[in-house]
Design a protein around this motif. Structure first.
Motif, PDB file in Angstrom:
ATOM      1  N   MET A   1       0.841  -1.188   0.000  1.00  9.17           N
ATOM      2  CA  MET A   1       0.000   0.000   0.000  1.00  9.17           C
ATOM      3  C   MET A   1       0.884   1.249   0.000  1.00  9.17           C
ATOM      4  SD  MET A   1      -3.183  -0.800  -0.090  1.00  9.17           S
ATOM      5  CE  MET A   1      -3.952   0.694   0.501  1.00  9.17           C
ATOM      6  N   PRO A   2       0.434   2.338  -0.675  1.00 12.07           N
ATOM      7  CA  PRO A   2       1.213   3.561  -0.676  1.00 12.07           C
ATOM      8  C   PRO A   2       1.243   4.192   0.711  1.00 12.07           C
ATOM      9  CG  PRO A   2      -0.763   3.762  -2.058  1.00 12.07           C
ATOM     10  CD  PRO A   2      -0.772   2.397  -1.454  1.00 12.07           C
ATOM     11  N   PRO A   3       2.211   5.038   0.928  1.00 12.82           N
ATOM     12  CA  PRO A   3       2.324   5.657   2.245  1.00 12.82           C
ATOM     13  C   PRO A   3       1.239   6.694   2.452  1.00 12.82           C
ATOM     14  CG  PRO A   3       3.905   6.629   0.739  1.00 12.82           C
ATOM     15  CD  PRO A   3       3.245   5.502  -0.006  1.00 12.82           C
ATOM     16  N   GLU A   4       0.905   6.949   3.707  1.00  9.35           N
ATOM     17  CA  GLU A   4       0.066   8.094   4.024  1.00  9.35           C
ATOM     18  C   GLU A   4       0.873   9.358   3.736  1.00  9.35           C
ATOM     19  OE1 GLU A   4      -3.118   8.161   5.063  1.00  9.35           O
ATOM     20  OE2 GLU A   4      -3.169   5.994   4.777  1.00  9.35           O
ATOM     21  N   PRO A   5       0.191  10.480   3.408  1.00  7.39           N
ATOM     22  CA  PRO A   5       0.939  11.715   3.198  1.00  7.39           C
ATOM     23  C   PRO A   5       1.813  12.013   4.406  1.00  7.39           C
ATOM     24  CG  PRO A   5      -1.344  11.996   2.503  1.00  7.39           C
ATOM     25  CD  PRO A   5      -1.248  10.653   3.159  1.00  7.39           C
TER      26      PRO A   5
ATOM     27  N   ASP B   1       7.754  11.922  -4.390  1.00  5.69           N
ATOM     28  CA  ASP B   1       8.395  10.927  -3.528  1.00  5.69           C
ATOM     29  C   ASP B   1       7.840   9.530  -3.785  1.00  5.69           C
ATOM     30  OD1 ASP B   1       9.913  12.887  -2.391  1.00  5.69           O
ATOM     31  OD2 ASP B   1       8.726  13.044  -0.550  1.00  5.69           O
ATOM     32  N   TYR B   2       6.573   9.460  -4.153  1.00  8.54           N
ATOM     33  CA  TYR B   2       5.963   8.157  -4.401  1.00  8.54           C
ATOM     34  C   TYR B   2       6.111   7.710  -5.862  1.00  8.54           C
ATOM     35  CZ  TYR B   2       2.743   4.266  -4.093  1.00  8.54           C
ATOM     36  OH  TYR B   2       2.212   3.008  -4.131  1.00  8.54           O
ATOM     37  N   GLY B   3       6.711   8.544  -6.700  1.00  9.73           N
ATOM     38  CA  GLY B   3       6.961   8.154  -8.081  1.00  9.73           C
ATOM     39  C   GLY B   3       5.821   8.441  -9.035  1.00  9.73           C
ATOM     40  N   THR B   4       4.908   9.322  -8.643  1.00  6.70           N
ATOM     41  CA  THR B   4       3.806   9.690  -9.529  1.00  6.70           C
ATOM     42  C   THR B   4       4.323  10.548 -10.667  1.00  6.70           C
ATOM     43  OG1 THR B   4       2.291   9.688  -7.646  1.00  6.70           O
ATOM     44  CG2 THR B   4       1.543  10.804  -9.645  1.00  6.70           C
ATOM     45  N   GLY B   5       3.898  10.234 -11.891  1.00  6.53           N
ATOM     46  CA  GLY B   5       4.316  11.017 -13.042  1.00  6.53           C
ATOM     47  C   GLY B   5       3.765  12.430 -12.998  1.00  6.53           C
ATOM     48  N   ALA B   6       4.534  13.387 -13.499  1.00  5.89           N
ATOM     49  CA  ALA B   6       4.139  14.797 -13.564  1.00  5.89           C
ATOM     50  C   ALA B   6       3.549  15.277 -12.241  1.00  5.89           C
ATOM     51  CB  ALA B   6       3.142  15.013 -14.700  1.00  5.89           C
ATOM     52  N   PRO B   7       4.317  15.211 -11.153  1.00  4.26           N
ATOM     53  CA  PRO B   7       3.759  15.526  -9.837  1.00  4.26           C
ATOM     54  C   PRO B   7       3.233  16.945  -9.693  1.00  4.26           C
ATOM     55  CG  PRO B   7       6.147  15.310  -9.730  1.00  4.26           C
ATOM     56  CD  PRO B   7       5.733  14.816 -11.076  1.00  4.26           C
ATOM     57  N   ARG B   8       3.956  17.919 -10.222  1.00  3.44           N
ATOM     58  CA  ARG B   8       3.491  19.308 -10.096  1.00  3.44           C
ATOM     59  C   ARG B   8       2.194  19.513 -10.865  1.00  3.44           C
ATOM     60  NH1 ARG B   8       4.215  24.239  -7.205  1.00  3.44           N
ATOM     61  NH2 ARG B   8       3.131  25.801  -8.456  1.00  3.44           N
TER      62      ARG B   8
ATOM     63  N   VAL C   1      -5.263  14.135  -3.017  1.00  6.49           N
ATOM     64  CA  VAL C   1      -3.865  13.733  -3.118  1.00  6.49           C
ATOM     65  C   VAL C   1      -3.696  12.301  -2.614  1.00  6.49           C
ATOM     66  CG1 VAL C   1      -1.531  14.172  -2.243  1.00  6.49           C
ATOM     67  CG2 VAL C   1      -2.971  16.082  -2.984  1.00  6.49           C
ATOM     68  N   GLN C   2      -4.374  11.969  -1.514  1.00  5.08           N
ATOM     69  CA  GLN C   2      -4.257  10.606  -0.997  1.00  5.08           C
ATOM     70  C   GLN C   2      -4.819   9.584  -1.982  1.00  5.08           C
ATOM     71  OE1 GLN C   2      -2.615   9.566   1.876  1.00  5.08           O
ATOM     72  NE2 GLN C   2      -2.841   7.655   0.718  1.00  5.08           N
ATOM     73  N   GLN C   3      -5.931   9.925  -2.630  1.00  4.87           N
ATOM     74  CA  GLN C   3      -6.490   9.016  -3.637  1.00  4.87           C
ATOM     75  C   GLN C   3      -5.486   8.780  -4.763  1.00  4.87           C
ATOM     76  OE1 GLN C   3     -10.380  10.179  -5.072  1.00  4.87           O
ATOM     77  NE2 GLN C   3     -11.116  10.632  -3.006  1.00  4.87           N
ATOM     78  N   ARG C   4      -4.791   9.848  -5.162  1.00  8.68           N
ATOM     79  CA  ARG C   4      -3.792   9.683  -6.233  1.00  8.68           C
ATOM     80  C   ARG C   4      -2.614   8.847  -5.737  1.00  8.68           C
ATOM     81  NH1 ARG C   4      -2.215   7.891  -9.751  1.00  8.68           N
ATOM     82  NH2 ARG C   4      -1.097   8.701 -11.560  1.00  8.68           N
ATOM     83  N   LEU C   5      -2.209   9.046  -4.491  1.00  7.30           N
ATOM     84  CA  LEU C   5      -1.149   8.213  -3.933  1.00  7.30           C
ATOM     85  C   LEU C   5      -1.565   6.751  -3.870  1.00  7.30           C
ATOM     86  CD1 LEU C   5       0.064  10.453  -0.962  1.00  7.30           C
ATOM     87  CD2 LEU C   5       1.349   9.929  -3.041  1.00  7.30           C
ATOM     88  N   ASP C   6      -2.853   6.502  -3.659  1.00  9.77           N
ATOM     89  CA  ASP C   6      -3.365   5.134  -3.626  1.00  9.77           C
ATOM     90  C   ASP C   6      -3.427   4.505  -5.018  1.00  9.77           C
ATOM     91  OD1 ASP C   6      -3.681   5.232  -0.913  1.00  9.77           O
ATOM     92  OD2 ASP C   6      -5.812   5.756  -0.979  1.00  9.77           O
TER      93      ASP C   6
END
Length: 288
Positions: free
Chosen positions: A1-5, A27-34, A72-77
């Motif tokens: 599971m991805p980390p909590e913010p 930090d979690y490796g999401t593309g185009a974070p900004r 943001v948490q949904q995207r991290l998930d």
């Protein structure tokens, strides 16, 4: 599971919230974070992105901060940004999308381009497996005199497609059904289809985000060719003589799909490549 913010996004100004969210996503490796952070915050605030640039010091309310943090948490998930915002642009048109439909991809715009190049010489145009309705709505929006029909085996997908047609004020006839079963012999001038072509054997290695999309729209059997086999056979009957079949191709799928085209039923196909140089759209005409 991805980390909590790892950092609270509250309380913060627009610029602070964007910076913190972009760092979390990176930090979690999401593309185009900004860019992802900007899209999510714009959606949360109900504003266009230029508002973010023009008001960097605006302080988010507790409700806005909590909503942004949830996005943001949904995207991290792993949830795709398009399912969080409920929107995706395709062929210059903004479409509603949700997990009942595949997210429209830029490469599929080649199907629309190929269809529009031949609308003046065809009768009824069928968008088979319409999903969000993006292909059908884009064709009808740019060729308003054409009669466009859209089918899908999924009732929930058809509800999304109807919503998009109404939203953009175009007349598309929707049919709930499988492939071309609902159509008479030699009744269609063109069939356009982005079929499910991901092989089931590739499931273990797929990106996490793809698991949010409907499997019926992604997977084409063990080898990815199941729908191609059925469609090519039935399309030869449903198309008028010299009618066109336009198919999106999966990566390295060209030779396998071409092998399914019998010389007795079809002329030689034409294949168009996408911007990455990948064979993406196969266009073929039925013999008279």
């Amino acid at each position: 599971m991805p980390p909590e913010p790892r950092a609270s996004l509250t309380p913060a100004s627009i610029s602070q919230a964007l910076r913190k969210a972009a760092q979390l996503l990176e930090d979690y490796g999401t593309g185009a974070p900004r860019l992802t952070a900007e899209v999510l915050l714009s959606h949360c605030l109900g504003v266009e992105k230029p508002h973010l640039y023009g008001h960097p010091g605006q302080i988010l309310s507790p409700k806005q901060s909590a909503g942004f943090e949830e996005y943001v948490q949904q995207r991290l998930d792993g949830k795709p940004t398009q399912y969080i915002t409920g929107r995706q642009e395709f062929y210059g048109i903004s479409f509603h999308v949700d997990p009942d439909v595949l997210i429209p991809r830029p490469e599929t715009e080649l199907l629309v381009e190929e269809a529009l190049a031949h609308t003046s010489e065809t009768g009824q145009i069928l968008d088979l497996g319409t999903g969000s309705g993006c292909i059908a709505v884009a064709i009808k929006s740019n060729a308003p005199r054409s009669r466009v029909i859209a089918t899908d085996i999924s009732g929930p997908a058809l509800r999304v497609a109807r919503r998009n047609a109404v939203e953009h004020g175009v007349q598309v006839d929707f049919v709930h059904g499988d492939l071309v079963d609902a159509f008479r012999r030699e009744s269609l001038g063109m069939i356009v289809c982005n079929p499910p072509y991901v092989p089931l054997k590739d499931l273990p290695g797929l990106q996490h985000e793809l698991r949010y999309e409907p499997g019926v729209a992604l997977f084409g059997g063990q080898d990815g060719l199941e729908v191609y086999r059925r469609l090519i056979k039935s399309a030869a009957s449903a198309l008028k003589p010299e009618g066109r079949l336009l198919l999106e191709l999966g990566y390295n799928g060209r030779s396998s799909v071409e092998a399914l085209l019998s010389d007795a039923d079809w002329h030689l196909p034409i294949v168009r490549t996408d911007l990455a140089g990948i064979d993406r759209v196969l266009a073929v005409r039925r013999r008279s």
